[in-house]
Motif scaffolding. Structure first.
Motif, PDB file in Angstrom:
ATOM      1  N   UNK A  82       0.969  -1.146   0.033  1.00  0.00           N
ATOM      2  CA  UNK A  82       0.222  -0.478   0.148  1.00  0.00           C
ATOM      3  C   UNK A  82       0.963   1.696   0.091  1.00  0.00           C
ATOM      4  N   UNK A  83       2.006   1.257  -0.082  1.00  0.00           N
ATOM      5  CA  UNK A  83       3.152   1.781   0.605  1.00  0.00           C
ATOM      6  C   UNK A  83       3.295   3.108  -0.891  1.00  0.00           C
ATOM      7  N   UNK A  84       3.644   2.025  -2.001  1.00  0.00           N
ATOM      8  CA  UNK A  84       3.991   2.613  -2.657  1.00  0.00           C
ATOM      9  C   UNK A  84       3.229   3.093  -4.171  1.00  0.00           C
ATOM     10  N   UNK A  85       1.543   3.046  -4.091  1.00  0.00           N
ATOM     11  CA  UNK A  85       1.156   4.222  -3.991  1.00  0.00           C
ATOM     12  C   UNK A  85       0.775   5.464  -3.828  1.00  0.00           C
ATOM     13  N   UNK A  86       0.740   4.834  -3.112  1.00  0.00           N
ATOM     14  CA  UNK A  86       0.605   5.953  -2.219  1.00  0.00           C
ATOM     15  C   UNK A  86       1.312   7.712  -2.174  1.00  0.00           C
ATOM     16  N   UNK A  87       3.369   7.136  -2.505  1.00  0.00           N
ATOM     17  CA  UNK A  87       4.176   7.289  -2.231  1.00  0.00           C
ATOM     18  C   UNK A  87       4.451   8.015  -3.614  1.00  0.00           C
ATOM     19  N   UNK A  88       3.762   7.682  -4.477  1.00  0.00           N
ATOM     20  CA  UNK A  88       3.950   7.883  -6.786  1.00  0.00           C
ATOM     21  C   UNK A  88       2.737   8.810  -6.665  1.00  0.00           C
ATOM     22  N   UNK A  89       1.856   9.187  -5.469  1.00  0.00           N
ATOM     23  CA  UNK A  89       0.320  10.061  -5.880  1.00  0.00           C
ATOM     24  C   UNK A  89       1.270  10.768  -4.588  1.00  0.00           C
TER      25      UNK A  89
END
Length: 356
Positions: free
Chosen positions: A186-193
C-alpha cells in the motif's frame, strides 16, 4: 568555542549564548564575527563550486533564541542581509535558501526592499501537513482534507521550496515510502501519488537521496544507498516513475513558468472532503495542465466539466502498470476531445492531463 580562552565569537551570556541544541550562537554585532562567517560562505562557493547554500534555523537569527516574544535580533538580521547581498554580487547564480519556521515577512524579498535576500524559503508548513496527511489512515483523511489546501493560502507570501529533505529521513522519522500509511504494497501507490501531487504543486522541488529508490530504511551517512532494491519489482518501478516524473516536469512549462504568480495555479475543486479528491490546474502562457488526485483507499468517480470542448491528453498517471500500478490506460484514454469527462480514479492515484 572560547577560541582564545574568552567568548570571542559567541556571547558571554548563557542566556543568549547557547541555543536549544546546545551549540553557541555567534555574536553578529561584532564585525570580525560577520567577516569570518561571510568568508566561510564565500569559500564554499568559490573553492568548491557549490550550487548554493541552505542556512539552517534562520528563526534563531531573526529572533533572540528563535522566540518572537523576545524580539528581533537586529544585528543578526543585518548580517543576513549583508551576507546574501554580498554573495549574490559575487556569485549571481548561487541558490541561497532559508530554513525558517517563522512567519517573518520578506525572507525572500530583495535586501533593497528591506527583505533578507534569500532566493527560496523551506516550506516547512507544506512538508509537515503533507506528510502527516499521508501518514494518517484513509478513514481519517476526510477530517484532514484541508491540510493539503492550506499551503496555497500563504504560498505567494514568499518564494517557496518544497522539501522532502535529509531532515525527513533521519533520527527515527522513517524514509518517505516508509512513512506512508499501511503495509508494504500500500505504501508505494501512496508515495507515487504524493510525488505526483508535490511536482504539480507550485514551488521548487527537493527530494533527498534514496527517496527515488523507495528506500525503506533511514538515510545513514556511514553507508551507501541500498542499490540492491533495484532488483525488487516495486522499487524498480518506483524508480522508473520518479525518472519519468522528473522528465515530465522539466518539459512542461505550465508546472514552473508562473510558479510565483497567482495566474499559474487555479483550484478546480477543493471541496471533496468525503471523497478525498483534489483537482487543480497549472497554467503558463503556452500550456494548461489538469491535475486530479484520489487519496482515498477506494475507487472514485469524478465528473469534470469545461466551459467548451477541449482535448485531454494524458501526460502521466501514478497508477500505470509500468510504474507498479494496476491500470493499463488504453489508447482511447490517452487522447480524447470532450466538454464533460467522467474520470474513474483508482485508490491512491493521480493523473496529469494536458488541455488544448
Amino acid at each position: 568555542w572560547k577560541y582564545d580562552g574568552t567568548s570571542l565569537y559567541e556571547y558571554p551570556s548563557a542566556d543568549v549564548g547557547v541555543n536549544e541544541w546546545g551549540s553557541c550562537n555567534f555574536m553578529h554585532s561584532r564585525g570580525e564575527v560577520c567577516s569570518f562567517l561571510q568568508s566561510a560562505a564565500c569559500y564554499w562557493l568559490r573553492e568548491f563550486h557549490f550550487d548554493g547554500l541552505r542556512m539552517d534555523a534562520v528563526s534563531n537569527l531573526i529572533y533572540w533564541q528563535g522566540r518572537p516574544e523576545r524580539g528581533e535580533n537586529k544585528s543578526a538580521i543585518r548580517f543576513l542581509q549583508n551576507l546574501n547581498q554580498g554573495l549574490k554580487k559575487r556569485f549571481p547564480h548561487a541558490l541561497l535558501i532559508a530554513e525558517d519556521s517563522t512567519a517573518y515577512p520578506g525572507v525572500t524579498a530583495p535586501v533593497s526592499q528591506n527583505g533578507l535576500g534569500f532566493d527560496y524559503k523551506w516550506d516547512l508548513g507544506w512538508m509537515n501537513d503533507t506528510l502527516s496527511y499521508f501518514q494518517a489512515a484513509p478513514s481519517q483523511r476526510t477530517q484532514l482534507y484541508h491540510k493539503l489546501t492550506f499551503s496555497m493560502h500563504y504560498f505567494y507570501n514568499e518564494h517557496y521550496l518544497l522539501p522532502l529533505s535529509h531532515d525527513e529521513v533521519v533520527h527515527g522519522k522513517a524514509s518517505i515510502v516508509q512513512k506512508m500509511n499501511g503495509g508494504y504494497e500500500d505504501k508505494f501507490p501512496q508515495a507515487r501519488a504524493l510525488y505526483l501531487y508535490m511536482y504539480a504543486h507550485p514551488g521548487i522541488k527537493l527530494s533527498f537521496m534514496g527517496n527515488e529508490l523507495g528506500q525503506l530504511r533511514e538515510w545513514d551517512e556511514k553507508r551507501e544507498q541500498d542499490w540492491e532494491l533495484e532488483d525488487y519489482p516495486l522499487h524498480k518501478a518506483f524508480h522508473r516513475f520518479l525518472r519519468e516524473l522528473n522528465h515530465c516536469y522539466l518539459t512542461c512549462p505550465a508546472l514552473w513558468e508562473l510558479d510565483s504568480s497567482r495566474e499559474g495555479f487555479q483550484w478546480i475543486d477543493c471541496h471533496q472532503e468525503e471523497a478525498c479528491i483534489y483537482v487543480f490546474e497549472r497554467i503558463s502562457d503556452s500550456q494548461t495542465i489538469l491535475a486530479i488526485f484520489n487519496f482515498s483507499d477506494m475507487t472514485r468517480s469524478y465528473t469534470f466539466t469545461c466551459d467548451r470542448i477541449r482535448t485531454f491528453r494524458l501526460l502521466i498517471a501514478s497508477d500505470m502498470t509500468q510504474f507498479g500500478g494496476t491500470c493499463d490506460y488504453p489508447e482511447k484514454e490517452l487522447l480524447f476531445r470532450k466538454k464533460t469527462v467522467e474520470f474513474t480514479l483508482s485508490a491512491f492515484s493521480g493523473r496529469w492531463y494536458l488541455l488544448d
